[in-house]
Scaffold this motif. Structure first.
Motif, short mmCIF file in Angstrom:
data_model
loop_
_atom_site.label_atom_id
_atom_site.label_comp_id
_atom_site.label_asym_id
_atom_site.label_seq_id
_atom_site.Cartn_x
_atom_site.Cartn_y
_atom_site.Cartn_z
N UNK A 70 41.44 48.02 27.84
CA UNK A 70 42.11 49.26 27.46
C UNK A 70 43.54 48.91 27.07
N UNK A 71 43.84 48.93 25.80
CA UNK A 71 45.12 48.44 25.31
C UNK A 71 46.32 49.19 25.83
N UNK A 72 46.18 50.47 26.16
CA UNK A 72 47.32 51.26 26.60
C UNK A 72 47.64 50.99 28.07
N UNK A 73 46.69 51.18 28.93
CA UNK A 73 46.92 50.98 30.37
C UNK A 73 45.71 50.25 30.96
N UNK A 74 45.64 48.95 30.78
CA UNK A 74 44.46 48.21 31.27
C UNK A 74 44.31 48.31 32.78
N UNK A 75 43.06 48.36 33.18
CA UNK A 75 42.72 48.43 34.59
C UNK A 75 41.74 47.30 34.89
N UNK A 76 42.17 46.36 35.70
CA UNK A 76 41.37 45.18 36.02
C UNK A 76 40.72 45.37 37.39
N UNK A 77 39.52 44.86 37.55
CA UNK A 77 38.82 44.92 38.83
C UNK A 77 38.17 43.57 39.10
N UNK A 78 38.45 43.02 40.27
CA UNK A 78 37.90 41.72 40.67
C UNK A 78 37.26 41.87 42.04
N UNK A 79 35.98 41.60 42.12
CA UNK A 79 35.28 41.61 43.41
C UNK A 79 35.44 40.25 44.07
N UNK A 80 35.83 40.25 45.33
CA UNK A 80 36.02 39.02 46.09
C UNK A 80 35.09 39.05 47.29
N UNK A 81 34.11 38.16 47.27
CA UNK A 81 33.18 38.00 48.39
C UNK A 81 33.62 36.80 49.23
N UNK A 82 33.69 36.98 50.55
CA UNK A 82 34.17 35.94 51.45
C UNK A 82 33.07 35.61 52.45
N UNK A 83 32.82 34.34 52.65
CA UNK A 83 31.74 33.92 53.55
C UNK A 83 32.08 34.31 54.99
N UNK A 84 31.17 35.04 55.62
CA UNK A 84 31.44 35.60 56.94
C UNK A 84 31.67 34.54 58.02
#
Length: 312
Positions: free
Chosen positions: A260-274
């Protein structure tokens, strides 16, 4: 935020109960609702371009739900991302807001689309807006039929009204809160980065990475943020993988709009080994907890430095 709610809530359910076709006698157990914590909690205010989220670390299991289950509490907890909200506290102290669900994913899973439901687990009329995916049909929808270790949850079919109430009272508040915070962040900074924090079990058949970074194969997050995450985590002695076996769920897919060139919204899922921070059998934290909490904070600190450099 009213528009967000109406986009997700079919008109037939907007005043539910009792106007949903085919559903009768729906009653909210007010005693349970009063005894329960709020369905979503927020720590901090918008002070940075980063928002932290923990949708699966909820530890409040309603007594009525536990009694209706054919599984003991220990089995119901098998899919819980135990203590991820606590692991994120040092990172939260650096400025990012932290959003957490207090309800468990086995009761209602906010990392699935609202109406991704296995219709076979309900009796009575099923509304036409229910759209199960392959995962939903496998019992892993927004109201799961199966536990994290693939055991059936319920002794009998549920009325659809039960699913509708859980979506309204748990799923909706979580996403309304998260969407509102992301909107606030984008308005203030011109962009935002959602770090969706999860934990994963060890996989006995193959070597499990310590961290799995899911960006929907580049569709949900700019590569520069993923590279920073890899560099920091690997520099602290942890192994990483990208998108395998977890590329990101509904939250990453729904909120990740990096182009989204105007207001980009990034999402990163982070899975951590229990097993890095707790005993998977007892859910008891062990000595690795503090080191891992510090690693998450250092990761967030590096990402904040990236934002600062970009704005200079």
């Amino acid at each position: 935020m009213k528009n967000f709610m109406h986009a997700l809530l079919p008109s037939a359910l907007a005043t539910f109960p009792p106007t949903l076709p085919g559903v009768e006698g729906a009653v909210v157990d007010m005693a349970q609702r009063q005894a329960a914590p709020p369905p979503v909690m927020v720590s901090g205010t918008v002070q940075t371009p980063i928002v932290l989220a923990s949708p699966h670390s909820g530890r409040f299991y309603p007594e009525r739900f536990v009694q209706a289950s054919r599984q003991p509490l220990a089995v119901l907890r098998s899919g819980e991302d135990s203590y991820i909200d606590l692991l994120a506290q040092p990172a939260n102290a650096l400025g990012p807001t932290l959003v957490q669900a207090t309800f468990p994913r086995v009761f209602c899973d906010p990392n699935r689309a609202a109406w991704d439901l296995d219709t076979r687990m309900f009796h009575g009329t099923i509304p036409s807006f229910v759209r199960p995916t392959e995962r939903g049909l496998a019992g892993l929808g927004s109201i799961p039929r199966m536990t994290g270790n693939q055991r059936p949850i319920y002794r009998a079919r549920l009325p659809f009204s039960e699913a509708a109430l859980r979506i309204r009272n748990y799923w909706m508040p979580y996403h309304t809160t998260l969407a509102d915070l992301l909107d606030q962040t984008r308005r203030r900074y011109g962009l935002c980065l959602l770090l969706d924090l999860h934990s994963m079990p060890d996989m006995p058949d193959n070597e499990t990475a310590d961290f799995v970074l899911g960006d929907r194969h580049g569709a949900a997050c700019a590569n520069t943020f993923v590279e920073t995450a890899e560099r920091i985590v690997q520099g602290l002695g942890y192994s990483t993988a990208r998108n395998t076996p977890y590329a990101g769920g509904y939250i990453t897919q729904h909120y990740g709009r990096p182009h989204d060139g105007r207001t980009p919204q990034h999402a990163l899922q982070i899975e951590i080994r229990r097993s890095l921070y707790m005993d998977e059998a007892t859910h008891a934290p062990h000595a690795g907890f503090g080191r891992l909490a510090d690693a998450i904070a250092r990761l967030v600190e590096a990402l904040l430095d990236d934002f600062s450099a970009h704005r200079r």
